[in-house]
Design a protein around this motif. Structure first.
Motif, PDB file in Angstrom:
ATOM      1  N   ARG B 133       0.798  -1.230   0.000  1.00 57.38           N
ATOM      2  CA  ARG B 133       0.000   0.000   0.000  1.00 57.38           C
ATOM      3  C   ARG B 133       0.831   1.280   0.000  1.00 57.38           C
ATOM      4  NH1 ARG B 133      -3.789  -1.193  -2.604  1.00 57.38           N
ATOM      5  NH2 ARG B 133      -4.406   0.976  -2.322  1.00 57.38           N
ATOM      6  N   GLY B 134       2.106   1.211  -0.409  1.00 60.42           N
ATOM      7  CA  GLY B 134       2.891   2.431  -0.536  1.00 60.42           C
ATOM      8  C   GLY B 134       3.356   2.977   0.805  1.00 60.42           C
ATOM      9  N   GLN B 135       3.676   4.282   0.820  1.00 56.84           N
ATOM     10  CA  GLN B 135       4.307   4.896   1.997  1.00 56.84           C
ATOM     11  C   GLN B 135       3.367   4.982   3.212  1.00 56.84           C
ATOM     12  OE1 GLN B 135       7.358   6.216   3.134  1.00 56.84           O
ATOM     13  NE2 GLN B 135       7.943   4.724   1.565  1.00 56.84           N
ATOM     14  N   GLU B 136       2.172   5.470   2.950  1.00 60.14           N
ATOM     15  CA  GLU B 136       1.249   5.699   4.070  1.00 60.14           C
ATOM     16  C   GLU B 136      -0.149   5.315   3.625  1.00 60.14           C
ATOM     17  OE1 GLU B 136       0.678   9.431   7.150  1.00 60.14           O
ATOM     18  OE2 GLU B 136       0.012   9.590   5.082  1.00 60.14           O
ATOM     19  N   LEU B 137      -0.965   4.887   4.548  1.00 61.66           N
ATOM     20  CA  LEU B 137      -2.338   4.529   4.200  1.00 61.66           C
ATOM     21  C   LEU B 137      -3.146   5.803   4.055  1.00 61.66           C
ATOM     22  CD1 LEU B 137      -2.830   1.627   6.742  1.00 61.66           C
ATOM     23  CD2 LEU B 137      -2.547   1.387   4.282  1.00 61.66           C
ATOM     24  N   LYS B 138      -3.572   6.068   2.813  1.00 60.11           N
ATOM     25  CA  LYS B 138      -4.450   7.216   2.632  1.00 60.11           C
ATOM     26  C   LYS B 138      -5.324   6.982   1.414  1.00 60.11           C
ATOM     27  CE  LYS B 138      -0.723   9.851   0.428  1.00 60.11           C
ATOM     28  NZ  LYS B 138       0.188  10.988   0.605  1.00 60.11           N
ATOM     29  N   GLY B 139      -6.385   7.719   1.310  1.00 66.40           N
ATOM     30  CA  GLY B 139      -7.286   7.578   0.173  1.00 66.40           C
ATOM     31  C   GLY B 139      -8.333   6.506   0.420  1.00 66.40           C
ATOM     32  N   ARG B 140      -9.378   6.618  -0.419  1.00 65.69           N
ATOM     33  CA  ARG B 140     -10.515   5.735  -0.244  1.00 65.69           C
ATOM     34  C   ARG B 140     -10.144   4.265  -0.467  1.00 65.69           C
ATOM     35  NH1 ARG B 140     -15.462   8.343  -3.021  1.00 65.69           N
ATOM     36  NH2 ARG B 140     -14.900   9.933  -1.498  1.00 65.69           N
ATOM     37  N   LEU B 141      -9.309   4.040  -1.440  1.00 67.68           N
ATOM     38  CA  LEU B 141      -8.946   2.664  -1.784  1.00 67.68           C
ATOM     39  C   LEU B 141      -8.257   1.961  -0.613  1.00 67.68           C
ATOM     40  CD1 LEU B 141      -9.124   0.829  -4.299  1.00 67.68           C
ATOM     41  CD2 LEU B 141      -6.709   1.422  -4.736  1.00 67.68           C
ATOM     42  N   LEU B 176      -1.149  -2.742  13.632  1.00 67.13           N
ATOM     43  CA  LEU B 176      -0.392  -2.859  12.377  1.00 67.13           C
ATOM     44  C   LEU B 176      -0.634  -1.648  11.478  1.00 67.13           C
ATOM     45  CD1 LEU B 176      -0.683  -6.670  11.522  1.00 67.13           C
ATOM     46  CD2 LEU B 176       1.408  -5.376  12.001  1.00 67.13           C
ATOM     47  N   SER B 177      -1.890  -1.164  11.440  1.00 66.99           N
ATOM     48  CA  SER B 177      -2.191   0.022  10.637  1.00 66.99           C
ATOM     49  C   SER B 177      -1.407   1.219  11.145  1.00 66.99           C
ATOM     50  CB  SER B 177      -3.691   0.339  10.689  1.00 66.99           C
ATOM     51  OG  SER B 177      -4.430  -0.765  10.235  1.00 66.99           O
ATOM     52  N   LEU B 178      -1.356   1.355  12.466  1.00 64.91           N
ATOM     53  CA  LEU B 178      -0.613   2.469  13.038  1.00 64.91           C
ATOM     54  C   LEU B 178       0.871   2.314  12.758  1.00 64.91           C
ATOM     55  CD1 LEU B 178      -2.402   2.986  16.470  1.00 64.91           C
ATOM     56  CD2 LEU B 178      -2.365   4.556  14.539  1.00 64.91           C
ATOM     57  N   ALA B 179       1.380   1.093  12.870  1.00 70.07           N
ATOM     58  CA  ALA B 179       2.799   0.864  12.632  1.00 70.07           C
ATOM     59  C   ALA B 179       3.158   1.190  11.190  1.00 70.07           C
ATOM     60  CB  ALA B 179       3.159  -0.582  12.952  1.00 70.07           C
ATOM     61  N   LYS B 180       2.256   0.855  10.284  1.00 71.37           N
ATOM     62  CA  LYS B 180       2.490   1.156   8.868  1.00 71.37           C
ATOM     63  C   LYS B 180       2.487   2.668   8.648  1.00 71.37           C
ATOM     64  CE  LYS B 180       2.223   1.096   4.326  1.00 71.37           C
ATOM     65  NZ  LYS B 180       3.342   0.667   3.464  1.00 71.37           N
ATOM     66  N   GLY B 181       1.646   3.342   9.352  1.00 68.39           N
ATOM     67  CA  GLY B 181       1.475   4.767   9.104  1.00 68.39           C
ATOM     68  C   GLY B 181       0.155   4.978   8.396  1.00 68.39           C
ATOM     69  N   SER B 183      -3.144   7.842   7.424  1.00 73.35           N
ATOM     70  CA  SER B 183      -3.516   9.254   7.339  1.00 73.35           C
ATOM     71  C   SER B 183      -4.499   9.591   8.447  1.00 73.35           C
ATOM     72  CB  SER B 183      -4.148   9.557   5.982  1.00 73.35           C
ATOM     73  OG  SER B 183      -5.467   9.063   5.969  1.00 73.35           O
ATOM     74  N   ARG B 184      -4.464  10.868   8.820  1.00 70.99           N
ATOM     75  CA  ARG B 184      -5.346  11.282   9.873  1.00 70.99           C
ATOM     76  C   ARG B 184      -6.805  11.030   9.539  1.00 70.99           C
ATOM     77  NH1 ARG B 184      -2.383  16.169  12.439  1.00 70.99           N
ATOM     78  NH2 ARG B 184      -0.951  14.760  13.451  1.00 70.99           N
ATOM     79  N   ARG B 185      -7.125  11.244   8.245  1.00 71.97           N
ATOM     80  CA  ARG B 185      -8.514  11.095   7.836  1.00 71.97           C
ATOM     81  C   ARG B 185      -8.994   9.670   8.043  1.00 71.97           C
ATOM     82  NH1 ARG B 185      -9.619  13.369   2.030  1.00 71.97           N
ATOM     83  NH2 ARG B 185     -11.575  12.290   2.447  1.00 71.97           N
ATOM     84  N   ILE B 186      -8.187   8.698   7.599  1.00 71.66           N
ATOM     85  CA  ILE B 186      -8.603   7.298   7.772  1.00 71.66           C
ATOM     86  C   ILE B 186      -8.687   6.954   9.263  1.00 71.66           C
ATOM     87  CG2 ILE B 186      -8.102   4.891   7.275  1.00 71.66           C
ATOM     88  CD1 ILE B 186      -6.769   5.736   4.746  1.00 71.66           C
ATOM     89  N   MET B 187      -7.691   7.406  10.008  1.00 72.29           N
ATOM     90  CA  MET B 187      -7.692   7.116  11.454  1.00 72.29           C
ATOM     91  C   MET B 187      -8.956   7.687  12.089  1.00 72.29           C
ATOM     92  SD  MET B 187      -5.778   5.390  13.345  1.00 72.29           S
ATOM     93  CE  MET B 187      -6.792   4.799  14.663  1.00 72.29           C
ATOM     94  N   THR B 188      -9.270   8.940  11.713  1.00 67.29           N
ATOM     95  CA  THR B 188     -10.480   9.566  12.245  1.00 67.29           C
ATOM     96  C   THR B 188     -11.706   8.758  11.834  1.00 67.29           C
ATOM     97  OG1 THR B 188      -9.361  11.641  11.782  1.00 67.29           O
ATOM     98  CG2 THR B 188     -11.628  11.782  12.555  1.00 67.29           C
ATOM     99  N   ALA B 189     -11.713   8.335  10.552  1.00 70.08           N
ATOM    100  CA  ALA B 189     -12.840   7.544  10.063  1.00 70.08           C
ATOM    101  C   ALA B 189     -12.988   6.268  10.882  1.00 70.08           C
ATOM    102  CB  ALA B 189     -12.638   7.214   8.588  1.00 70.08           C
TER     103      ALA B 189
END
Lengths: 589, 375
Positions: B133-141, B176-181, B183-189
């Motif tokens: 999933r690349g550098q950081e988890l972000k975006g809808r996908l 694991l999601s936090l360890a990966k990194g 985005s604030r938006r996903i975390m908030t979601a």
């Protein structure tokens, strides 16, 4: 990512610190609490009931024995998975009753609930076989009582029964468990503390299923103290059936000491019915029985003593010199007074009657004349001195003794708002009217006379030394009275020939307590007079004084006198070697 | 003949191995004490012998796990995940029910809990997914991807029901999601959805809970209400621990376990038995050993040579930590009674084996931290 992992290590450190604090709290700060809990967790104290003291009669005959009875209990913490239907079936109890016991609000989770009492070996064998299906169920042994003579002496011996709610509220009984057995009646109740003994204790280590693993400590139970009653069970046995269908009472007292040799109230009850835990049906039968088996007639029935009271009038007359032994009155079958006629029981009259004949033939007119000379106050003085009109003080819980009544002008003025007439004196002198007494009072009166005037407090304990009120009587008075009472039983004209015994020379006096005026001419047992008979034997150095009362028995001589004879003979006939103070009665016809 | 890479022995993570061996041995000796006959007479149950046998097997398997480079797990991550989901589905229909939960699958004479192994599969597969999933988890996908990845297994596990594993999967998902990194938006979601779904799911979950699970939660809130029931476990556990005092009652001197006051004494409540016999001093030392294990695991994650290794090490450490926290928290009466074993100490062969496999992955990652080339 590295910083996020560092945050993770902070979280870990925080949680570990939290746990360390919790450990500090539990293991250091709360250590004492949990150590106590841990100790009591694995130690259980099992009370071991003490054998109850035995009650003996005066001759050392045991009246009761201890028998093991079993009870089934369950620990509430095990209720969760209990099959209540199966339990009800196994204990042969209605399910509803079990639910009631289990659902009580004040059940504590660790205090066993008693489900069923009074089980026998057979029940227990059946329960033990399936006990593992009911976790927390256990069987306890308790000390039960078997009363060896059944109804004989039931009123005195009493019974052991479940403690009542009222008793649990008493400060001295507060610490008892709610299903404790304590003495509930008679000697069992009166001497409960002595009989009870000290329960033993077994401290055992158990596992969580309540199984005993190891004995830690044991304290043996100390048997309760024995009680030696003053009663002679032979007398009780002898008169058990003597009353037939009649209700009544018999009290026998040893004159020298006031020891009660027998005290029976009939119909009686069988203490064994209570000892096994009385059921509703039996209780109803006892309380609703018209003849009132639970009423102690010896202490509670108060009736006019009839002619037995003439003993009192006679003593007063001699002591107060109202008559000399040779003073004679003429009986024509009645005494006219104003517009009233006071009849003698003998319609044709006794003719010329002296003191001796007056008593032997129980001439009413003779005593009317004596009463007239004495006056009521003097009769009152001697009657009360000899123990009438007040409690004798015999203690048979839970019975409340009746006082009886000796009237006098002051009493009539205060209670009845009427003035005293000479006619009142007449009928009081022959023991009718307002005069009333209980069988135990009459027995005590007889004992006092036999004892030359010394009134004892009757007791049920063997050999108790007791306070006594001495009524100073002149020796001639005593001799005259005893001679006359001997005549009542032994002379051809005596009214109580039915009491004449070949074993002991007996003296006595009959009495009839009128139920309704004879003139009304009503029939049926309900209207028959009550019969009295008081007696003592032997004449010299008397050992036994008896009072017999038969409800609706008719004449005292016919019904009550033979019962007294049975009691007296039972007392003298038994194993002689056991009796202290051997005083043989003269055989005298 | 198999030749062992010299670097494998030179860089081997001895410390982690020693820590888990020490914990396993403390565990076996505590099991021995907890299951000894109460009066000193009678037969000693053979739980400790079985556990020794499982320890031997586990050590062998651990070395096998260390032997293969962890990159192999990366290759097989998705097929493993698929097999895991299938097994979790099968167990719902064909599983054996025991103690109110349908968790076991019979394979011939053996039975095993798929959820026991699925937690490892989840770490292996989810870490692999995150790496893609690349550098950081972000975006809808990314957001929908990770949700779907975690949602299916969690629903299947809750359905069994297996509360312990469900909590673990949720914790692994978050950590694991936090360890990966992320985005604030996903975390908030995640937080918002989580908060909203608590009443909703909470209700479904409450209804879905079996009676014994409801009791556990109620008893946790007030154990004194019901001293003979579920709260009984907690009370007895607190009595065991508290009565240990400073130095404990001494080894083989504890009473709560052998006398059966303490339920599950050799499995879920083994820490209480240990704390009773070794006291505050022993308990602190023991959680100190666990602390060392966790910090070592995080250190391994930081030093791992690639992102996959980092995520694996972080996931395994998180798993150990979650089990440790839930178990000790329950034993100390701080969290609800959720039947999870204490890693490496509780009796139970499958649990010991799967924890050793997990520790093997940890050792694997650390041992290969300097390798630049794939063999």
């Amino acid at each position: 990512m590295i910083t996020r992992i560092k945050i993770g290590s902070l979280i870990i450190a925080a949680v570990i610190t939290l746990f360390a604090c919790r450990l500090w709290y539990l293991q250091i700060l709360q250590r004492d609490k949990y150590q106590t809990l841990s100790e009591t967790n694995r130690l259980r104290i099992i009370k071991n009931p003490a054998p109850r003291g035995i009650i003996y009669d005066r001759n050392g005959v045991p009246l009761v024995k201890n028998i093991p009875t079993f009870s089934v209990s369950i620990i509430p913490e095990n209720l969760r998975n209990l099959d209540r239907d199966a339990l009800a079936k196994m204990l042969e109890m209605p399910l509803q009753e079990i639910e009631e016991k289990l659902n009580k609000k004040d059940n504590s989770p660790f205090v066993p609930i008693k489900l069923k009492l009074g089980l026998n070996f057979k029940d227990i064998a059946r329960i033990e076989a399936v006990r593992s299906d009911f976790p927390g169920l256990f069987v306890e042994t308790e000390v039960g009582r078997e009363y060896l003579f059944g109804k004989a002496g039931g009123h005195i011996i009493g019974y052991l029964g479940k403690i009542t709610q009222t008793q649990l509220n008493r400060p001295d009984l507060k610490h008892f468990p709610p299903d404790a057995l304590i003495g509930q009646w008679g000697a069992e109740a009166l001497h409960d503390e002595r009989l009870r003994g000290t329960p033993g204790e077994r401290v055992v280590e158990i596992d969580a299923l309540g199984r005993e693993l190891r004995l830690i400590q044991q304290k043996q139970a100390i048997k309760g103290g024995d009680i030696h009653l003053s009663i002679d069970i032979n007398i009780h046995k002898a008169i058990e059936n003597a009353f037939g269908e009649k209700a009544g009472a018999l009290v026998a007292i040893r004159p020298a000491t006031g020891e009660i040799l027998a005290l029976e109230s009939l119909p009686s009850f069988d203490p064994n019915v209570f000892a096994m835990g009385i059921d509703y049906h039996d209780w109803k039968a006892l309380t609703e029985n018209k003849k009132k088996p639970l009423l102690n007639r010896a202490l509670q029935s108060q009736y006019p003593p009839g002619s037995t009271f003439k003993i009192v009038t006679a003593i007063a007359a001699l002591e107060e010199d109202a008559v000399k032994p040779d003073t004679k009155f003429t009986c024509t079958g009645g005494l006219g007074f104003g517009k009233w006629t006071f009849g003698c029981w003998k319609k044709g009259g006794h003719g010329s009657v002296d003191f001796h004949r007056g008593i032997v033939e129980s001439c009413d007119v003779y005593f009317y004349e004596v009463g007239k000379r004495l006056g009521m106050d003097k009769i009152y003085k001697y009657a009360t001195a000899l123990g009438l009109g007040r409690e004798t003080g015999v203690d048979i819980p839970p019975v409340k003794e009746s006082k009886g009544l000796v009237p006098n002008p002051q009493w009539k003025r205060e209670k009845k708002k009427l003035s005293w007439f000479l006619g009142d004196t007449f009928i009081s002198a022959i023991g009718q009217g307002f005069v009333s007494a209980t069988p135990v009072q009459m027995a005590n009166l007889m004992a006092a006379v036999a004892n030359n005037g010394d009134v004892c407090k009757p007791t049920l304990i063997k050999g108790g030394s007791l306070p006594r009120d001495a009524v100073k009587l002149k020796p001639e008075t005593v001799r005259m009275i005893k001679d006359a009472l001997q005549g009542v039983v032994n002379e051809p004209n005596g009214t109580a020939k039915g009491a004449k015994s070949s074993i002991a020379l007996t003296g006595g006096k009959t009495g009839t307590s009128q139920v309704v005026s004879k003139r009304k001419g009503l029939g049926g047992e309900r209207f028959m007079d009550h019969a009295w008979f008081v007696a003592f034997a032997p004449i010299e150095n008397p050992e036994i004084a008896v009072a017999v009362f038969v409800e609706h028995g008719g004449g005292g001589g016919a019904v009550a006198a033979p019962i007294a004879k049975k009691a007296i003979e039972a007392y003298f006939k038994k194993d002689d070697t056991k009796r202290e103070q051997e005083i043989r009665p003269n055989d005298n016809d | 003949m198999i030749t062992i890479d010299r670097r494998l022995t030179k860089n081997f993570d001895w410390l982690t191995l020693i820590i888990i061996l020490v914990l396993a041995i403390i565990g076996i000796s505590t099991i021995y004490s907890a299951t000894r006959p109460p009066t000193g007479a009678g037969e000693h149950s053979d739980f400790y012998l079985k556990q020794i046998l499982w320890l031997v097997i586990s050590i062998v398997v651990l070395f096998a796990v260390v032997f293969f480079d962890y990159r192999w797990f990366y290759r097989f991550a998705y097929p493993l995940y698929g097999v895991g989901l299938v097994l979790l589905t099968v167990v719902l229909f064909a599983g054996r029910t025991s103690l109110g939960a349908r968790r076991w699958l019979n394979i011939g004479p053996m039975s095993f809990q798929p959820s026991e192994f699925f937690r490892m599969i989840f770490i292996i597969a989810f870490s692999a997914y995150l790496v893609t999933r690349g550098q950081e988890l972000k975006g809808r996908l990314s957001a929908s991807g990770i949700f779907l990845f975690a949602l299916f297994p969690m629903l299947l596990v809750i359905k069994q029901p297996d509360l312990g594993t469900a909590i673990l999967l949720a914790a692994l998902f978050v950590s694991l999601s936090l360890a990966k990194g992320i985005s604030r938006r996903i975390m908030t979601a995640i937080l918002v959805i989580g908060l909203i779904s608590i009443p909703f799911f909470g209700n479904i979950a409450w209804e879905g809970l079996k009676e014994y699970q409801k009791n556990r939660l109620i008893a946790f809130i007030d154990p004194e209400v019901d001293p003979a029931g579920i709260g009984y476990h907690i009370n007895q556990s607190k009595i065991s621990i508290g009565s240990g005092g400073w130095a404990g009652k001494g080894y083989l001197k504890g009473t709560q376990g052998p006398l059966r006051f303490l339920p599950e004494k050799h499995t879920d409540f083994i820490f209480a038995v240990f704390a009773e016999e070794w006291g505050f001093a022993g308990s602190i030392a023991l959680i100190g050993i666990y602390l060392t294990l966790f910090l070592r695991g995080l250190d391994t994650a930081m030093k791992a040579k690639d992102e996959y290794g980092r995520l694996l090490a972080a996931g395994v450490t998180a798993m150990f930590f979650v089990y440790f926290t839930v178990n000790i928290g329950m034993t100390l009466g701080m969290t609800p009674v959720v039947g999870v074993p204490l890693p490496f100490m509780s009796y139970g062969g499958t649990s010991l084996l799967s924890n050793f496999i997990a520790a093997g992955i940890l050792i694997n990652v650390r041992t290969r931290r300097f390798e630049l080339f794939y063999p």
